[in-house]
Motif scaffolding. Structure first.
Motif, PDB file in Angstrom:
ATOM      1  N   GLU A 163       0.825  -1.273   0.060  1.00  0.00           N
ATOM      2  CA  GLU A 163      -0.065   0.129   0.040  1.00  0.00           C
ATOM      3  C   GLU A 163       0.993   1.447   0.042  1.00  0.00           C
ATOM      4  O   GLU A 163       0.656   2.038   0.814  1.00  0.00           O
ATOM      5  CB  GLU A 163      -1.031   0.082   1.229  1.00  0.00           C
ATOM      6  N   PRO A 164       1.731   1.524  -0.894  1.00  0.00           N
ATOM      7  CA  PRO A 164       2.780   2.487  -0.841  1.00  0.00           C
ATOM      8  C   PRO A 164       2.049   3.994  -1.121  1.00  0.00           C
ATOM      9  O   PRO A 164       2.860   4.788  -0.663  1.00  0.00           O
ATOM     10  CB  PRO A 164       3.676   2.157  -1.852  1.00  0.00           C
ATOM     11  N   THR A 165       1.019   3.836  -1.663  1.00  0.00           N
ATOM     12  CA  THR A 165       0.225   5.220  -1.639  1.00  0.00           C
ATOM     13  C   THR A 165      -0.861   5.619  -0.693  1.00  0.00           C
ATOM     14  O   THR A 165      -1.709   6.317  -0.895  1.00  0.00           O
ATOM     15  CB  THR A 165      -0.151   5.352  -3.324  1.00  0.00           C
ATOM     16  N   GLY A 166      -1.270   4.324   0.129  1.00  0.00           N
ATOM     17  CA  GLY A 166      -2.452   4.328   0.982  1.00  0.00           C
ATOM     18  C   GLY A 166      -2.397   5.546   1.768  1.00  0.00           C
ATOM     19  O   GLY A 166      -3.510   6.022   2.069  1.00  0.00           O
ATOM     20  N   ASN A 167      -1.331   6.596   2.363  1.00  0.00           N
ATOM     21  CA  ASN A 167      -1.568   7.465   3.166  1.00  0.00           C
ATOM     22  C   ASN A 167      -1.086   8.693   2.350  1.00  0.00           C
ATOM     23  O   ASN A 167      -0.789   9.937   3.103  1.00  0.00           O
ATOM     24  CB  ASN A 167      -0.394   7.322   4.319  1.00  0.00           C
ATOM     25  N   LEU A 168      -1.208   8.711   1.237  1.00  0.00           N
ATOM     26  CA  LEU A 168      -0.708  10.040   0.140  1.00  0.00           C
ATOM     27  C   LEU A 168      -2.080  10.543  -0.290  1.00  0.00           C
ATOM     28  O   LEU A 168      -3.096  10.002  -0.856  1.00  0.00           O
ATOM     29  CB  LEU A 168       0.317   9.587  -0.846  1.00  0.00           C
ATOM     30  N   ASP A 169      -1.959  11.950  -0.680  1.00  0.00           N
ATOM     31  CA  ASP A 169      -2.999  12.676  -1.269  1.00  0.00           C
ATOM     32  C   ASP A 169      -2.880  11.918  -2.759  1.00  0.00           C
ATOM     33  O   ASP A 169      -2.090  11.595  -3.306  1.00  0.00           O
ATOM     34  CB  ASP A 169      -2.588  14.138  -1.432  1.00  0.00           C
ATOM     35  N   PRO A 170      -4.147  11.844  -3.200  1.00  0.00           N
ATOM     36  CA  PRO A 170      -4.476  11.285  -4.590  1.00  0.00           C
ATOM     37  C   PRO A 170      -3.469  11.992  -5.667  1.00  0.00           C
ATOM     38  O   PRO A 170      -3.020  11.209  -6.603  1.00  0.00           O
ATOM     39  CB  PRO A 170      -5.894  11.355  -4.837  1.00  0.00           C
ATOM     40  N   SER A 171      -3.385  13.034  -5.564  1.00  0.00           N
ATOM     41  CA  SER A 171      -2.409  13.720  -6.481  1.00  0.00           C
ATOM     42  C   SER A 171      -1.042  13.212  -6.506  1.00  0.00           C
ATOM     43  O   SER A 171      -0.386  13.387  -7.608  1.00  0.00           O
ATOM     44  CB  SER A 171      -2.561  15.354  -6.353  1.00  0.00           C
ATOM     45  N   LEU A 172      -0.678  12.872  -5.590  1.00  0.00           N
ATOM     46  CA  LEU A 172       0.776  12.264  -5.396  1.00  0.00           C
ATOM     47  C   LEU A 172       1.103  10.747  -5.794  1.00  0.00           C
ATOM     48  O   LEU A 172       1.940  10.206  -5.986  1.00  0.00           O
ATOM     49  CB  LEU A 172       1.260  12.589  -3.970  1.00  0.00           C
TER      50      LEU A 172
END
Length: 219
Positions: A163-172
């Motif tokens: 889940e490498p993008t799970g805690n990130l803003d969707p734009s990132l």
């Protein structure tokens, strides 16, 4: 490169986390691993780098049967595997450069080699200017890029991302995923666990779906 044969994982009397799972991933593939929460995605990744052992079955990574690997062999296996966690797991009191070079430090590399290789990876993720910064001064997206640079500093044969993008803003999200695609283009076998269906639709790759510990789709 990666093969699971009839892998079963259960904790005590709880329902099986993985149930008779067989799967093969070839060298150089990029594979999405998806499914609902509790499907077994994280457990599967943990078993690939020997943080967990199956209750039964066999797991082969890079020609090694990791289910029969002696404890002394685990560090050697992990040198060929990079891991990216959802919560980054950066060392808070070490600089970005030191975080990226830490794996090389453990291996006894010289200070010059550590700096050269770590800076090369920071260049690739666009963070050379942040080399002397501490993690707490970085944005979430920057911290995840540091974590990816750290995972790649050893030129691993396999990269696992949970889940490498799970805690990130969707734009990132797409910028982080592009770094994983870049690693794959250089020959690294990449397995990414995600529950982000929009991400899977935007970036069509082989997708392995788990549900209740079972393989339900592989397309």
């Amino acid at each position: 490169m990666i093969e699971l044969r009839n892998v079963h994982k259960a904790y005590g009397d709880e329902p099986a986390t993985l149930d008779d799972l067989s799967l093969q991933i070839d060298k150089g593939e990029f594979v999405w691993l998806t499914g609902p929460s509790g499907a077994g995605k994280t457990t599967l990744l943990k078993m690939l780098f020997c943080a967990e052992q199956p209750t039964r079955g066999e797991i082969h990574v890079g020609g090694h049967n990791v289910t029969r690997l002696a404890p002394s062999g685990v560090p050697l296996l992990r040198r060929s595997i990079g891991v990216v966690f959802q919560d980054f797991k950066l060392l808070p009191h070490r600089t970005v450069l030191e975080n990226v070079g830490f794996a090389l430090e453990v291996l006894g590399a010289s200070d010059r080699e550590i700096e050269e290789r770590a800076m090369r990876r920071l260049d690739q993720v666009g963070l050379r200017a942040k080399a002397l910064a501490l993690p707490r001064t970085l944005s979430g997206g920057e911290q995840q890029r540091v974590a990816i640079a750290r995972a790649l500093v050893n030129d691993p044969a396999v990269l696992l991302a949970d889940e490498p993008t799970g805690n990130l803003d969707p734009s990132l999200t797409d910028s982080i995923i592009e770094l994983l695609f870049d690693a794959n283009a250089r020959g690294t076998t990449v397995v990414v666990a995600t529950h982000d269906h929009a991400l899977l639709q935007r970036h069509a790759r082989r997708t392995v779906t788990l549900a209740a510990g079972k393989l339900v789709s592989d397309v």
